[in-house]
Structure formats: C-alpha cells, structure tokens
Design a protein around this motif. Structure first.
Motif, PDB file in Angstrom:
ATOM      1  N   SER A  91       0.828  -1.206   0.000  1.00  0.00           N
ATOM      2  CA  SER A  91       0.000   0.000   0.000  1.00  0.00           C
ATOM      3  C   SER A  91       0.860   1.252   0.000  1.00  0.00           C
ATOM      4  O   SER A  91       0.587   2.218  -0.739  1.00  0.00           O
ATOM      5  CB  SER A  91      -0.916   0.013   1.232  1.00  0.00           C
ATOM      6  N   LEU A  92       1.913   1.266   0.826  1.00  0.00           N
ATOM      7  CA  LEU A  92       2.782   2.436   0.902  1.00  0.00           C
ATOM      8  C   LEU A  92       3.381   2.783  -0.452  1.00  0.00           C
ATOM      9  O   LEU A  92       3.344   3.947  -0.887  1.00  0.00           O
ATOM     10  CB  LEU A  92       3.910   2.188   1.912  1.00  0.00           C
ATOM     11  N   THR A  93       3.927   1.781  -1.132  1.00  0.00           N
ATOM     12  CA  THR A  93       4.588   2.058  -2.398  1.00  0.00           C
ATOM     13  C   THR A  93       3.590   2.414  -3.494  1.00  0.00           C
ATOM     14  O   THR A  93       3.864   3.276  -4.341  1.00  0.00           O
ATOM     15  CB  THR A  93       5.450   0.863  -2.834  1.00  0.00           C
ATOM     16  N   ALA A  94       2.421   1.776  -3.477  1.00  0.00           N
ATOM     17  CA  ALA A  94       1.410   2.105  -4.483  1.00  0.00           C
ATOM     18  C   ALA A  94       0.888   3.522  -4.292  1.00  0.00           C
ATOM     19  O   ALA A  94       0.749   4.295  -5.261  1.00  0.00           O
ATOM     20  CB  ALA A  94       0.253   1.108  -4.402  1.00  0.00           C
ATOM     21  N   ILE A  95       0.610   3.886  -3.047  1.00  0.00           N
ATOM     22  CA  ILE A  95       0.104   5.236  -2.770  1.00  0.00           C
ATOM     23  C   ILE A  95       1.174   6.271  -3.071  1.00  0.00           C
ATOM     24  O   ILE A  95       0.888   7.332  -3.653  1.00  0.00           O
ATOM     25  CB  ILE A  95      -0.358   5.339  -1.305  1.00  0.00           C
ATOM     26  N   LEU A  96       2.407   5.980  -2.695  1.00  0.00           N
ATOM     27  CA  LEU A  96       3.509   6.897  -2.987  1.00  0.00           C
ATOM     28  C   LEU A  96       3.626   7.142  -4.480  1.00  0.00           C
ATOM     29  O   LEU A  96       3.784   8.282  -4.942  1.00  0.00           O
ATOM     30  CB  LEU A  96       4.813   6.317  -2.438  1.00  0.00           C
ATOM     31  N   ASN A  97       3.516   6.082  -5.258  1.00  0.00           N
ATOM     32  CA  ASN A  97       3.660   6.192  -6.707  1.00  0.00           C
ATOM     33  C   ASN A  97       2.494   6.947  -7.344  1.00  0.00           C
ATOM     34  O   ASN A  97       2.689   7.758  -8.248  1.00  0.00           O
ATOM     35  CB  ASN A  97       3.758   4.793  -7.316  1.00  0.00           C
ATOM     36  N   ASP A  98       1.284   6.681  -6.860  1.00  0.00           N
ATOM     37  CA  ASP A  98       0.094   7.236  -7.510  1.00  0.00           C
ATOM     38  C   ASP A  98      -0.369   8.571  -6.952  1.00  0.00           C
ATOM     39  O   ASP A  98      -0.980   9.364  -7.669  1.00  0.00           O
ATOM     40  CB  ASP A  98      -1.070   6.237  -7.408  1.00  0.00           C
ATOM     41  N   TYR A  99      -0.097   8.803  -5.646  1.00  0.00           N
ATOM     42  CA  TYR A  99      -0.662   9.996  -4.994  1.00  0.00           C
ATOM     43  C   TYR A  99       0.368  10.900  -4.344  1.00  0.00           C
ATOM     44  O   TYR A  99       0.023  11.994  -3.895  1.00  0.00           O
ATOM     45  CB  TYR A  99      -1.695   9.570  -3.939  1.00  0.00           C
ATOM     46  N   GLY A 100       1.611  10.445  -4.238  1.00  0.00           N
ATOM     47  CA  GLY A 100       2.652  11.275  -3.654  1.00  0.00           C
ATOM     48  C   GLY A 100       2.879  11.001  -2.178  1.00  0.00           C
ATOM     49  O   GLY A 100       2.052  10.367  -1.510  1.00  0.00           O
ATOM     50  N   PRO A 101       4.011  11.491  -1.631  1.00  0.00           N
ATOM     51  CA  PRO A 101       4.420  11.135  -0.268  1.00  0.00           C
ATOM     52  C   PRO A 101       3.477  11.628   0.821  1.00  0.00           C
ATOM     53  O   PRO A 101       3.366  10.993   1.867  1.00  0.00           O
ATOM     54  CB  PRO A 101       5.805  11.781  -0.130  1.00  0.00           C
ATOM     55  N   ASP A 102       2.804  12.737   0.609  1.00  0.00           N
ATOM     56  CA  ASP A 102       1.927  13.255   1.659  1.00  0.00           C
ATOM     57  C   ASP A 102       0.734  12.348   1.943  1.00  0.00           C
ATOM     58  O   ASP A 102       0.133  12.421   3.014  1.00  0.00           O
ATOM     59  CB  ASP A 102       1.409  14.651   1.289  1.00  0.00           C
ATOM     60  N   GLU A 103       0.401  11.482   0.992  1.00  0.00           N
ATOM     61  CA  GLU A 103      -0.805  10.658   1.122  1.00  0.00           C
ATOM     62  C   GLU A 103      -0.541   9.246   1.637  1.00  0.00           C
ATOM     63  O   GLU A 103      -1.484   8.478   1.811  1.00  0.00           O
ATOM     64  CB  GLU A 103      -1.515  10.554  -0.232  1.00  0.00           C
ATOM     65  N   VAL A 104       0.732   8.895   1.909  1.00  0.00           N
ATOM     66  CA  VAL A 104       1.029   7.486   2.198  1.00  0.00           C
ATOM     67  C   VAL A 104       0.311   6.977   3.453  1.00  0.00           C
ATOM     68  O   VAL A 104      -0.058   5.801   3.526  1.00  0.00           O
ATOM     69  CB  VAL A 104       2.547   7.214   2.294  1.00  0.00           C
ATOM     70  N   PHE A 105       0.113   7.835   4.447  1.00  0.00           N
ATOM     71  CA  PHE A 105      -0.642   7.436   5.629  1.00  0.00           C
ATOM     72  C   PHE A 105      -2.085   7.928   5.565  1.00  0.00           C
ATOM     73  O   PHE A 105      -3.003   7.222   5.988  1.00  0.00           O
ATOM     74  CB  PHE A 105       0.023   7.949   6.901  1.00  0.00           C
ATOM     75  N   ALA A 106      -2.276   9.121   5.046  1.00  0.00           N
ATOM     76  CA  ALA A 106      -3.616   9.719   5.043  1.00  0.00           C
ATOM     77  C   ALA A 106      -4.613   8.865   4.269  1.00  0.00           C
ATOM     78  O   ALA A 106      -5.762   8.684   4.699  1.00  0.00           O
ATOM     79  CB  ALA A 106      -3.560  11.120   4.445  1.00  0.00           C
ATOM     80  N   ARG A 107      -4.187   8.325   3.142  1.00  0.00           N
ATOM     81  CA  ARG A 107      -5.109   7.514   2.347  1.00  0.00           C
ATOM     82  C   ARG A 107      -5.465   6.215   3.076  1.00  0.00           C
ATOM     83  O   ARG A 107      -6.607   5.733   2.994  1.00  0.00           O
ATOM     84  CB  ARG A 107      -4.509   7.223   0.971  1.00  0.00           C
ATOM     85  N   GLN A 108      -4.517   5.651   3.802  1.00  0.00           N
ATOM     86  CA  GLN A 108      -4.809   4.449   4.596  1.00  0.00           C
ATOM     87  C   GLN A 108      -5.748   4.776   5.757  1.00  0.00           C
ATOM     88  O   GLN A 108      -6.615   3.970   6.106  1.00  0.00           O
ATOM     89  CB  GLN A 108      -3.513   3.852   5.129  1.00  0.00           C
TER      90      GLN A 108
END
Length: 209
Positions: A91-108
């Motif tokens: 999840s971390l790497t997918a979110i980082l790739n698709d939404y950027g570093p600010d979203e890696v926890f927020a989206r989860q």
C-alpha cells in the motif's frame, strides 16, 4: 584506543542525562497515559480499532504498539484490533507512486479508519509532512487523533486532539522514551480491561532469559 572508543563513555554519560530529563517529562504525563488506556479500552472492546503510523524508528514503534494489541502485553486477553500503517509496504509504495508522499498514511486512514477509532501518530520532530496529513485526515473523518512527539511546540502536537510530548534534546532519547510510553499505554489499557473484568486470570509475562 581510537577516537571513537574514547568518545563512547562520554556519549553514554550525556545520553543517560538526556534520558533522565525525558523520563521526568513522561512521569509528568502519567495521568494522560492512564486516560488514554481507559478510552482505548472502551474503543477496542466496543469494536473499534487503533491505527498507528510513523517514519523510520517511529514506524518501528508504531508496529510495536499494534503488535502488543493483537498479541498481548503481560496478562492474557482477547486480541484487540491494531493496524500499523507503516508496515503495509504494498500500500505504501502504491500510494507513494500514484498519490505522492503526503498521502502514504492519510489515504490508509481514510480506507481503514471509522469515526470513533483511535489514530496514534509518532514523530520525534512533530513536523513530518505525511504524518501531519494523516492527522488532518483523521480529524476530518472523526477519529481520535493522539500524537507522541518530541519537544513542543510542534505542528503535530497542535493538530492532534491530545499529545504526549517527550522533552529531550536528541532524537534517540525521544524515541527510547516513546517506547516506554507505549509500554505504559499498554499497561494502562490492560489495567482498564482488568477493572472491567475483561482479562484472563493469571499473569503470563515471559521473563528475560
């Protein structure tokens, strides 16, 4: 003896002093930890969950906290829901790739969190952008946002509903005392469950070998 060897005792002496100061600040917040334990007992027994996140050493501590919930702290009890957002590498790497570093926890947080759940965010500086975005998202979604940070004032402590602030001059001392705080929170949680008759009888703490 090399320069590094000569410096080691000095570092130990200095660091021990930092830890004493940091632990004193933790003792002053013992009532907050007890209150967190009571509220966490209510949330988790009621079907809620705890989400935790941090970066680097704080990521390891977030995972340590959730492991204590799903497993046990000292006395046996039912498993409790704890999710470490730092441990979901896919999840971390997918979110980082698709939404950027600010979203890696927020989206989860948005995916897993429900109103009334607890979100524990750990940061030694209190200024990590991805953690701050998670705090904002958690508040928007109705989660209880708790922060464990280094010295205040800092942005994360300001965003959180409540913050446990470790007063220490070094990252190492803050992280080490945050681990003590995590253990104290687990003890407070188990104490709250015991008072409600929700713990198994008999201690099962493993002794160090």
């Amino acid at each position: 003896m090399g320069a590094g060897g000569a410096a080691a005792p000095d570092w130990v002496d200095e660091h021990t002093g930092e830890l004493e100061t940091a632990l004193a600040s933790l003792r002053r917040q013992a009532a907050l930890l007890r209150a967190w334990g009571e509220r966490l007992a209510t949330v988790l027994v009621g079907g809620g969950r705890l989400l935790a996140a941090g970066n680097g050493g704080s990521a390891a501590e977030a995972q340590h906290l959730t492991a204590e919930l799903v497993g046990r702290w000292c006395t046996d009890r039912r498993p409790l829901s704890g999710l470490s957002l730092s441990a979901e590498t896919s999840s971390l790497t997918a979110i980082l790739n698709d939404y950027g570093p600010d979203e890696v926890f927020a989206r989860q947080v948005e995916a897993h969190g429900r109103p009334g759940d607890v979100l524990v965010l750990l940061s030694t500086s209190g200024s990590s952008s991805n953690v701050l975005h998670a705090a904002k998202r958690g508040s928007q979604l109705g989660l209880h946002v708790w922060a464990m940070t280094g010295p205040a004032p800092n942005p994360l402590a300001a965003l959180a509903d409540e913050a446990l602030v470790v007063d220490a001059p070094s990252t190492a001392a803050v992280q080490e005392v945050q681990l003590v705080a995590i253990h104290a929170l687990c003890a407070a949680l188990d104490g709250a469950l015991t008072s409600r008759g929700l713990m198994e009888a008999g201690p099962v703490c493993r002794q160090a070998s």
